[in-house]
Every structure is written in C-alpha cells, then in structure tokens.
Design a protein around this motif. Sequence first.
Motif, PDB file in Angstrom:
ATOM      1  N   TYR A  48     -45.947 -23.826  35.067  1.00  0.00           N
ATOM      2  CA  TYR A  48     -46.666 -24.816  35.862  1.00  0.00           C
ATOM      3  C   TYR A  48     -45.804 -26.074  35.946  1.00  0.00           C
ATOM      4  O   TYR A  48     -45.357 -26.597  34.913  1.00  0.00           O
ATOM      5  N   MET A  49     -45.573 -26.545  37.158  1.00  0.00           N
ATOM      6  CA  MET A  49     -44.781 -27.756  37.376  1.00  0.00           C
ATOM      7  C   MET A  49     -45.631 -28.989  37.084  1.00  0.00           C
ATOM      8  O   MET A  49     -46.658 -29.201  37.723  1.00  0.00           O
ATOM      9  N   LEU A  50     -45.186 -29.782  36.126  1.00  0.00           N
ATOM     10  CA  LEU A  50     -45.891 -31.004  35.755  1.00  0.00           C
ATOM     11  C   LEU A  50     -45.465 -32.187  36.625  1.00  0.00           C
ATOM     12  O   LEU A  50     -46.287 -33.013  37.009  1.00  0.00           O
ATOM     13  N   GLU A  51     -44.152 -32.267  36.908  1.00  0.00           N
ATOM     14  CA  GLU A  51     -43.641 -33.351  37.752  1.00  0.00           C
ATOM     15  C   GLU A  51     -42.345 -32.918  38.419  1.00  0.00           C
ATOM     16  O   GLU A  51     -41.641 -32.047  37.922  1.00  0.00           O
ATOM     17  N   GLY A  52     -42.048 -33.526  39.560  1.00  0.00           N
ATOM     18  CA  GLY A  52     -40.809 -33.223  40.275  1.00  0.00           C
ATOM     19  C   GLY A  52     -40.866 -31.890  40.988  1.00  0.00           C
ATOM     20  O   GLY A  52     -41.930 -31.426  41.405  1.00  0.00           O
ATOM     21  N   GLU A  53     -39.700 -31.257  41.113  1.00  0.00           N
ATOM     22  CA  GLU A  53     -39.614 -29.941  41.755  1.00  0.00           C
ATOM     23  C   GLU A  53     -38.355 -29.225  41.293  1.00  0.00           C
ATOM     24  O   GLU A  53     -37.360 -29.854  40.935  1.00  0.00           O
ATOM     25  N   ILE A  54     -38.432 -27.904  41.289  1.00  0.00           N
ATOM     26  CA  ILE A  54     -37.279 -27.087  40.910  1.00  0.00           C
ATOM     27  C   ILE A  54     -36.944 -26.109  42.022  1.00  0.00           C
ATOM     28  O   ILE A  54     -37.802 -25.728  42.814  1.00  0.00           O
ATOM     29  N   LEU A  55     -35.675 -25.728  42.066  1.00  0.00           N
ATOM     30  CA  LEU A  55     -35.223 -24.640  42.923  1.00  0.00           C
ATOM     31  C   LEU A  55     -35.234 -23.412  42.027  1.00  0.00           C
ATOM     32  O   LEU A  55     -34.539 -23.365  41.007  1.00  0.00           O
ATOM     33  N   PHE A  56     -36.055 -22.426  42.382  1.00  0.00           N
ATOM     34  CA  PHE A  56     -36.331 -21.270  41.529  1.00  0.00           C
ATOM     35  C   PHE A  56     -35.784 -20.025  42.195  1.00  0.00           C
ATOM     36  O   PHE A  56     -35.990 -19.810  43.398  1.00  0.00           O
ATOM     37  N   GLU A  57     -35.089 -19.198  41.446  1.00  0.00           N
ATOM     38  CA  GLU A  57     -34.522 -17.973  42.020  1.00  0.00           C
ATOM     39  C   GLU A  57     -34.552 -16.829  41.020  1.00  0.00           C
ATOM     40  O   GLU A  57     -33.992 -16.918  39.928  1.00  0.00           O
ATOM     41  N   LEU A  58     -35.188 -15.746  41.439  1.00  0.00           N
ATOM     42  CA  LEU A  58     -35.210 -14.495  40.686  1.00  0.00           C
ATOM     43  C   LEU A  58     -34.431 -13.438  41.447  1.00  0.00           C
ATOM     44  O   LEU A  58     -34.367 -13.470  42.682  1.00  0.00           O
ATOM     45  N   GLU A  59     -33.899 -12.474  40.735  1.00  0.00           N
ATOM     46  CA  GLU A  59     -33.188 -11.370  41.349  1.00  0.00           C
ATOM     47  C   GLU A  59     -34.078 -10.667  42.372  1.00  0.00           C
ATOM     48  O   GLU A  59     -35.264 -10.421  42.112  1.00  0.00           O
ATOM     49  N   GLU A  61     -35.065 -11.910  45.216  1.00  0.00           N
ATOM     50  CA  GLU A  61     -35.824 -12.874  46.022  1.00  0.00           C
ATOM     51  C   GLU A  61     -34.909 -13.995  46.473  1.00  0.00           C
ATOM     52  O   GLU A  61     -33.934 -14.321  45.808  1.00  0.00           O
ATOM     53  N   ASP A  62     -35.249 -14.616  47.595  1.00  0.00           N
ATOM     54  CA  ASP A  62     -34.529 -15.804  48.034  1.00  0.00           C
ATOM     55  C   ASP A  62     -34.963 -16.981  47.164  1.00  0.00           C
ATOM     56  O   ASP A  62     -36.102 -17.023  46.701  1.00  0.00           O
ATOM     57  N   PRO A  63     -34.071 -17.952  46.948  1.00  0.00           N
ATOM     58  CA  PRO A  63     -34.476 -19.138  46.194  1.00  0.00           C
ATOM     59  C   PRO A  63     -35.545 -19.911  46.961  1.00  0.00           C
ATOM     60  O   PRO A  63     -35.568 -19.886  48.197  1.00  0.00           O
ATOM     61  N   TYR A  64     -36.435 -20.577  46.237  1.00  0.00           N
ATOM     62  CA  TYR A  64     -37.468 -21.389  46.871  1.00  0.00           C
ATOM     63  C   TYR A  64     -37.822 -22.556  45.962  1.00  0.00           C
ATOM     64  O   TYR A  64     -37.516 -22.550  44.770  1.00  0.00           O
ATOM     65  N   VAL A  65     -38.455 -23.566  46.537  1.00  0.00           N
ATOM     66  CA  VAL A  65     -38.798 -24.779  45.815  1.00  0.00           C
ATOM     67  C   VAL A  65     -40.218 -24.685  45.273  1.00  0.00           C
ATOM     68  O   VAL A  65     -41.133 -24.267  45.981  1.00  0.00           O
ATOM     69  N   ILE A  66     -40.392 -25.067  44.012  1.00  0.00           N
ATOM     70  CA  ILE A  66     -41.704 -25.165  43.376  1.00  0.00           C
ATOM     71  C   ILE A  66     -41.921 -26.637  43.047  1.00  0.00           C
ATOM     72  O   ILE A  66     -41.076 -27.262  42.399  1.00  0.00           O
ATOM     73  N   LYS A  67     -43.032 -27.188  43.512  1.00  0.00           N
ATOM     74  CA  LYS A  67     -43.310 -28.621  43.362  1.00  0.00           C
ATOM     75  C   LYS A  67     -44.402 -28.869  42.327  1.00  0.00           C
ATOM     76  O   LYS A  67     -45.163 -27.968  41.976  1.00  0.00           O
ATOM     77  N   ALA A  68     -44.484 -30.123  41.870  1.00  0.00           N
ATOM     78  CA  ALA A  68     -45.499 -30.529  40.897  1.00  0.00           C
ATOM     79  C   ALA A  68     -46.872 -30.069  41.362  1.00  0.00           C
ATOM     80  O   ALA A  68     -47.215 -30.183  42.538  1.00  0.00           O
TER      81      ALA A  68
END
Length: 147
Positions: A48-59, A61-68
């Motif tokens: 769970y994103m508490l603050e900010g955002e990450i660029l997340f990538e799993l094998e 899948e295309d990378p995508y952004v997860i936000k707070a």
Amino acid sequence: MTNKLTMLLDIVPPMVPAGAEVMTITNELPPGDPGAAPHRHSGPVFGYMLEGEILFELEGEDPYVIKAGEAFWEPGGDVIHYQAANNLPDRQSKFVAVMIGVPGEPMLTFVDAEELAARRDRRGAPRGTEQSAVSGAGAAPSSEAGR
C-alpha cells in the motif's frame, strides 16, 4: 460517525505456503531512488502506497505507476520483480509491504545478470510507456478481483 471501510485490493493469491512466515515492512525511498535491484520473493507480497509514487515492474508486465492511496501485489515464486523505484525526482515515496515467505527460503533473493539476460524476452515494455496503476495488472485500487 461510523466506521468506513474501503476495498483497496481483492485478489486470490496463487499460493500461501503452509507454515508461512509473514513480514510487514515500510520502505522509504529518497527522491529518484531506483529501489532494490531485480529480485524475487519466495511468496506473495501485498503493498500500500503511503505517500508519493513508485514505478512498479514485474516480469511479464509493462511498468506502471502506483500512487499514494493505491494498493498493489505480486505473486512471488519465479516472477522477477524488476523495480519499485521512486517515480518522483523531488520528494520521498513510502509504502508498506506485507511479504509472505516460504518456510526455509529467504523473503527476497536478488537475480544475477546472467539470469536477467536469459529471461530478457519476458520483460514488459521499456520505461516511458508505463500506464496508470488503475489499469496495471499487479495493482487494484478499485474492485478488480485478481488475475
């Protein structure tokens, strides 16, 4: 005032091993931090994103952004987790993760360069073509019911 519950993630993980060890952590990433090197987890991970955002990538899948305020997960096992990088150049990002580990196996194992090269064809689109977490396969901020 009444208690309010909001569904953030509703999935059926591929496996939860008998006798599993469960670890809950917070991960604080400084501005622009690339996160951990490519790795895999022995069991599923929920976050769970508490603050900010990450660029997340799993094998696979295309990378995508997860936000707070958004939740995410990964199946663990043989799936490589390429990145959970701070997507913000000017401020910290922070998330909580609950990792379920297979007894007797490490929670996290780094992947060497040789294996990354051998599995290159399993990686998603390059960075810059990422999509929002709302449509990303590993995240489900709405009522998505797993994959």
